[in-house]
Design a protein around this motif. Structure first.
Motif, short mmCIF file in Angstrom:
data_model
loop_
_atom_site.label_atom_id
_atom_site.label_comp_id
_atom_site.label_asym_id
_atom_site.label_seq_id
_atom_site.Cartn_x
_atom_site.Cartn_y
_atom_site.Cartn_z
N GLU A 156 1.18 -1.57 -0.31
CA GLU A 156 -0.17 0.25 -0.37
C GLU A 156 0.28 1.54 0.20
N ASN A 157 0.73 2.07 -1.03
CA ASN A 157 1.65 3.44 -1.45
C ASN A 157 0.93 4.78 -0.96
N PRO A 158 0.56 5.04 0.18
CA PRO A 158 -0.26 6.47 -0.24
C PRO A 158 0.07 7.71 -0.99
N ARG A 159 1.72 7.38 -1.12
CA ARG A 159 1.30 8.57 -2.36
C ARG A 159 0.82 8.04 -3.78
N VAL A 160 1.06 6.98 -4.11
CA VAL A 160 0.27 6.43 -5.70
C VAL A 160 -1.14 6.54 -5.51
N ASN A 184 22.37 3.96 3.13
CA ASN A 184 21.32 4.41 3.53
C ASN A 184 21.12 5.33 3.15
N THR A 185 20.37 5.03 1.85
CA THR A 185 19.86 6.05 1.34
C THR A 185 17.51 5.69 0.92
N GLU A 186 17.07 6.19 0.46
CA GLU A 186 15.85 6.27 -0.06
C GLU A 186 16.07 4.91 -1.03
N MET A 187 16.58 5.32 -1.72
CA MET A 187 16.61 3.91 -2.95
C MET A 187 16.94 2.19 -2.47
N ASP A 188 17.68 2.82 -1.17
CA ASP A 188 18.05 1.27 -0.55
C ASP A 188 17.03 0.89 0.26
N LEU A 189 16.49 1.58 0.85
CA LEU A 189 15.49 1.49 1.92
C LEU A 189 14.14 0.84 1.04
N GLY A 192 7.43 -2.09 -9.31
CA GLY A 192 6.68 -3.06 -9.66
C GLY A 192 6.57 -3.62 -8.43
N ALA A 193 6.86 -3.00 -6.63
CA ALA A 193 5.73 -3.46 -5.60
C ALA A 193 5.44 -1.78 -5.10
N ARG A 194 5.89 -0.95 -5.66
CA ARG A 194 5.50 0.05 -5.35
C ARG A 194 5.81 0.18 -3.53
N THR A 195 7.49 -0.24 -3.40
CA THR A 195 7.34 0.99 -2.36
C THR A 195 8.24 2.37 -2.36
N ALA A 196 8.78 2.36 -3.75
CA ALA A 196 9.42 3.58 -3.96
C ALA A 196 8.33 4.81 -3.61
N LYS A 197 9.19 5.92 -3.01
CA LYS A 197 8.31 7.42 -2.63
C LYS A 197 6.87 6.97 -3.06
N MET A 198 7.28 6.07 -0.82
CA MET A 198 6.01 6.20 -0.29
C MET A 198 5.04 7.65 0.20
N GLU A 199 6.27 8.36 0.39
CA GLU A 199 5.70 9.88 0.97
C GLU A 199 5.65 10.67 -0.22
N THR A 200 4.80 12.01 -0.05
CA THR A 200 4.84 13.14 -0.82
C THR A 200 6.18 14.18 -0.52
N GLY A 201 7.02 14.58 -1.12
CA GLY A 201 7.43 15.30 -1.44
C GLY A 201 8.91 15.28 -2.39
N ARG A 202 9.65 15.80 -2.31
CA ARG A 202 10.86 15.50 -3.39
C ARG A 202 11.83 15.17 -3.33
N SER A 203 12.04 13.55 -2.59
CA SER A 203 13.37 13.47 -2.09
C SER A 203 13.48 12.04 -3.77
#
Length: 597
Positions: free
Chosen positions: A322-326, A404-409, A579-590
């Motif tokens: 569940e990706n809130p942004r999507v 320790n980056t957003e993409m790693d997470l 594909g799993a929708r884990t990228a950029k779960m929060e709004t913003g310019r990360s």
């Protein structure tokens, strides 16, 4: 799969309770500790801890292994499928220990550290399979450690607040400021601990500054220069075609050989697997696939069908988030195109089922059922609410350190929950209140398709390179990907995937398979610059007269076609975080490269 902890200090040093828990999660079948005291000008202690996930042999082989004659010690986390080309039967740990002991014994005569390093490195070069290890040659007070040249197993080196050395499978401490780094995959490393050797230099901030480390690096040259050891992997074939290459078809010799060699790689990794805890014959699976429904993983599942008994189920682990942004964006678009009364908000279940990897996963699952009747293909839909992602986020960040980056997470989240293997086995496509059959796989072996994109030109940038610079640009881009495999993220992935007491195996990264692919010219691996397939294959591959196979990984697509996976052969590459929708779960310019808090 095992957990390794080794420390060197003025007193015995043990991991933090949190790190101890993470090590046991990697290897719950055995936990043992061994301490060795080094007398000298400065009294020092080596502390070894190994946790074991037993996957080979007829009983649990506890570690660390200690040689009663010399007091030498081995902590081994790996799978030696072959040694000097001969398949290793049963448990491999004792084979490796004896191999190392013989190597250092042969080097004892002259007492030369570099000779000892070279002898042990020669022994290591004979091993085919993923590994990381710490080996202490007690007779000569030398500490050796390394990872395989592809970096398939995690091993970190770092210093604690007092400057004591730690070599460990996971970071020892929750603070990201601690100086831990991945052990390099560039060669075999040694620290001389003899009383006459240089003592650690206080006030330094890294292992390489604190200790004098001898490293014998790998070289892919057929005749390595002085000071180098021949790598298990050959140099890549950099040939550029002088004329138009022939079309690549399902009947091409390379495609037929590719199927056979991939089958051999897979056979080593899935046959003779012991029954895991809780196993029920005919119901439970010994093997599970990290399953997006894409080409690479579905091909592994299909080949596994030919190698395993028909009454043995195969679990397909498919994760969706569940990706809130999507969800917010989709809801906004729905409201713009419909009146609220005719456009109810989507159910949570439909959000999962709309994930790209869920759609391709369901489709590939059906194709496997059709092409391989009689097999239980258990599709495990792993649905992760946003709240659950938040609950586990700190744990995931802890496991993936020092990354320790957003993409790693975003990538680690998908792997973490997929490897947990907990979901529902009943398709849920209509209502969130539908009855579900909850299930957690007991399989301890996970199959991953990682490595196929690098070897067979599966990334979009490969197409860009060919468009801009032709075959020369394509070959250079593939060479760059292959050359940095060991420096990429396999250590991070191993730490995350192994947390659930499971071992991930990578058939596309088998040394013999990789070496064979590297020797092949680029036009046999992908379809860039090639003419369309001959009419028979063209008819089979074209879908409704409009869809044709992508040039990326064309050889693998043709293998899938040979095995009856027509729709899968047409699937496009998609990164796991999208594909799993884990990228950029929060709004913003990360951005993916942004550092986490």
């Amino acid at each position: 799969m095992c957990g390794i902890f080794c420390s060197l200090g003025s007193a015995p040093i043990h991991p933090t309770p949190e790190t101890q828990h993470l090590l046991v999660s990697r290897g719950p079948d055995s936990v043992c500790t061994h301490t060795f005291h080094i007398n000298g000008v400065q009294s020092r202690y080596l502390t070894f801890i190994s946790t074991v996930l037993s996957l080979r042999g007829d009983h649990v082989y506890a570690q660390p292994l200690v040689d009663p004659a010399t007091q030498s010690v081995l902590c081994w986390n790996g799978e030696a499928w072959k040694i000097a080309g001969e398949r290793v039967q049963g448990n491999d740990t004792e084979h490796i220990f004896n191999l190392f002991l013989r190597a250092v014994t042969l080097a004892d005569d002259d007492g030369d550290c570099k000779h000892a390093l070279h002898k042990l490195a020669s022994a290591i070069a004979s091993i085919s399979g993923p590994f990381s290890f710490v080996f202490f040659d007690a007779r000569n007070s030398r500490l050796f450690f390394s990872r395989d040249c592809l970096g398939r197993r995690s091993l970190l080196q770092g210093l604690d607040e007092n400057g004591s050395l730690k070599i460990v499978s996971v970071c020892d401490g929750s603070s990201s400021s601690l100086a831990f780094e991945e052990v390099g995959t560039d060669g075999i490393h040694m620290i001389d601990l003899n009383p006459c050797s240089d003592l650690p230099l206080s006030g330094r901030t890294s292992v390489t500054e604190m200790y004098k480390i001898e490293t014998l690096p790998w070289s892919s040259d057929p005749q390595p220069p002085a000071g180098y050891l021949k790598s298990p992997l050959p140099p890549m074939n950099m040939s550029i075609p002088m004329e138009q290459p022939p079309p690549l078809t399902a009947d091409s010799q390379f495609v037929q050989d590719l199927e056979a060699r991939l089958r051999e790689s897979l056979k080593l990794r899935i046959q003779n697997v012991p029954e895991p805890p809780g196993y029920v014959q005919g119901h439970s699976a010994k093997i599970a696939v990290l399953f997006s429904g894409g080409l690479d993983c579905t091909l592994l599942a299909r080949l596994s069908h030919d190698l395993l008994p028909l009454d043995e189920p195969i679990d397909l682990l498919n994760v969706a988030f569940e990706n809130p942004r999507v969800a917010a964006a989709e809801n906004f678009n729905r409201q713009k195109s419909s009146t609220p009364s005719s456009s109810p908000p989507p159910s949570l279940l439909s959000i999962y089922e709309a994930c790209p990897d869920r759609i391709t996963g369901r489709s590939a699952h059906k194709e496997l059922q059709t092409s391989c009747p009689g097999r239980i293909w258990r599709f495990i839909a792993i649905n992760i609410p946003y709240e659950e992602t938040l609950v586990h986020r700190d744990q995931i960040k802890r496991l993936m350190r020092p990354h320790n980056t957003e993409m790693d997470l975003s990538i680690a989240c998908a792997l973490y929950f997929a490897a947990r293997g907990k979901g529902t086995t009943q398709a849920q496509t209509t209502s969130a209140s539908s009855e579900e059959d909850y299930y957690t796989t007991c399989a301890r072996i996970l199959l991953s398709g990682l490595g196929a994109d690098e070897l067979f030109a599966g990334y979009g940038r490969h197409g860009v390179a060919f468009t801009k610079h032709g075959f020369e640009g394509l070959v250079s881009e593939i060479h760059l990907d292959v050359s940095r495999l060991g420096q990429r993220n396999l250590g991070r992935d191993d730490r995350v995937l192994s947390h659930w007491s499971r071992e991930t195996r990578f058939p596309y990264l088998d040394e013999e398979f990789v070496a064979w692919v590297l020797r092949a010219p680029v036009w046999e691996k992908c379809g860039f610059g090639l003419p369309l397939p001959v009419p028979l294959e063209e008819q089979q591959l074209v879908d409704d007269g409009s869809r044709r196979p992508d040039a990326e990984k064309l050889a693998l697509r043709l293998v899938a076609l040979r095995l009856g996976l027509r729709s899968v052969s047409l699937e496009k590459k998609r990164a796991i975080q999208f594909g799993a929708r884990t990228a950029k779960m929060e709004t913003g310019r990360s951005r993916g490269t942004d550092t986490l808090d």
